[in-house]
Design an enzyme around this catalytic site. Structure first.
Site, PDB file in Angstrom:
ATOM      1  N   SER A  87      -1.893  13.285  99.966  1.00 52.78           N
ATOM      2  CA  SER A  87      -2.870  14.036 100.763  1.00 52.78           C
ATOM      3  C   SER A  87      -4.253  13.680 100.239  1.00 52.78           C
ATOM      4  CB  SER A  87      -2.622  15.536 100.574  1.00 52.78           C
ATOM      5  OG  SER A  87      -3.696  16.285 101.083  1.00 52.78           O
ATOM      6  N   TYR A 138      -0.412  23.152  94.866  1.00 56.35           N
ATOM      7  CA  TYR A 138      -0.253  22.132  95.921  1.00 56.35           C
ATOM      8  C   TYR A 138      -1.138  20.920  95.625  1.00 56.35           C
ATOM      9  CZ  TYR A 138      -0.405  19.709 100.370  1.00 56.35           C
ATOM     10  OH  TYR A 138      -0.332  18.732 101.337  1.00 56.35           O
TER      11      TYR A 138
END
Ligand SMILES: NC(=O)c1ccc[n+]([C@@H]2O[C@H](COP(=O)([O-])OP(=O)(O)OC[C@H]3O[C@@H](n4cnc5c(N)ncnc54)[C@H](OP(=O)(O)O)[C@@H]3O)[C@@H](O)[C@H]2O)c1
Length: 258
Positions: free
Chosen positions: A137, A150
């Site tokens: 990401s 995360y």
């Protein structure tokens, strides 16, 4: 043994689109996720234009998940030429206040299962001169107060994949870390993220992200940041001290309109 592309998290979002891209490009597929009905629906759709993908309903958070996948593939005479580690989820909120069990479950999926799947099939990946596509990401490039575990999990995915890219290159195996910015999928609801229009310029649809990831993998790229706006954002982030960026991220997580 028949070479296949093994795609995790294929029941929704980016993973389902990755399955469609791999199928369009003539790969036989194995689709992995927990929701078997969704996987079967996608397998039926793909079967209209080619071989029907194999469907494995597996919870990758379980310790024996990869061993079960490997045994299932062997029993069906299949072996991975490509592994796509896409399954993952996030959790929004201050790390200490979230369910610690869920956060550790995120590590099991985003890090542990991804690592084991990346390492488990190296011999067959080498035999087929294939590769590994790991979905990281843009969050991998900075710490994320308000989504700390995360962001850290995606930093791991990026770091691990970049190193593996070097280690496996001599064996003819491509390894690519795909770094999307925001993509409207089930991810936002699962993570408990609030709707956020401020990021529209960074947002890409899942099918576009999947195509970018596939192309990057086939070209043997080490890291692929999806979209020009995200590439610019990452370049800027790399030049900006964390002391300046972290309070901005923190504010944005508290109030996405800020
Ligand atoms: N959407 C974004 O804005 C964005 C941005 C950057 C990176 N990413 C990354 O992109 C990847 C795909 O996310 P997405 O946006 O497509 O999310 P999504 O729509 O929520 O899809 C997540 C997929 O992961 C699967 N999955 C979740 N837990 C699992 C488990 N325990 N075992 C097996 N499969 C599991 C889900 O299937 P089941 O529920 O059926 O198991 C689903 O197929 C993730 O790694 C995410 O971190 C997303």
């Amino acid at each position: 043994m028949t070479p296949v592309a093994l795609i995790t998290g294929a029941s929704a979002g980016i993973g389902a689109e990755l399955a469609r891209v791999f199928a369009r490009n003539g790969h036989e597929l194995v689709l992995v996720a927990r929701r078997k009905d969704r996987l079967n629906a996608l397998a039926d759709e793909i079967a209209a234009g080619g071989p029907r993908p194999a469907v494995l309903a597996v919870d990758l958070g379980q310790r024996d998940a990869v061993a079960r996948i490997a045994a299932e593939l062997a029993s069906r005479g299949l072996e991975p030429a490509f592994v796509v580690n896409n399954a993952g989820f996030g959790l929004a909120g201050a790390a200490a206040g979230l369910s610690h069990a869920e956060e550790l479950g995120m590590i099991d999926l985003n890090i542990r299962a991804l690592t084991e799947l990346s390492l488990n099939f190296v011999d067959s990946l080498a035999r087929h001169r294939g590769g590994i596509l790991n979905v990281a990401s843009v969050a991998a490039f900075l710490p994320g107060p308000g989504m700390a575990v995360y962001y850290a999990s995606k930093a791991y995915v990026l770091s691990f994949s970049e190193a593996l890219h070097r280690e496996l290159k001599p064996r003819g195996i491509r390894v690519t870390a795909l770094c999307p910015g925001p993509v409207p999928t089930e991810f936002q609801a699962r993570s408990g993220l609030r709707a956020d229009r401020s990021q529209q310029i960074l947002t890409l649809p899942a099918d576009r992200v999947a195509q970018i990831g596939y192309d990057g993998l086939m070209r043997g790229k080490r890291v692929v940041v999806a979209g020009l706006a995200n590439k610019l954002a990452v370049a800027l982030l790399r030049l900006t001290p964390h002391a300046l960026v972290l309070p901005m991220i923190e504010r944005h997580m508290r109030d996405p309109r800020s």
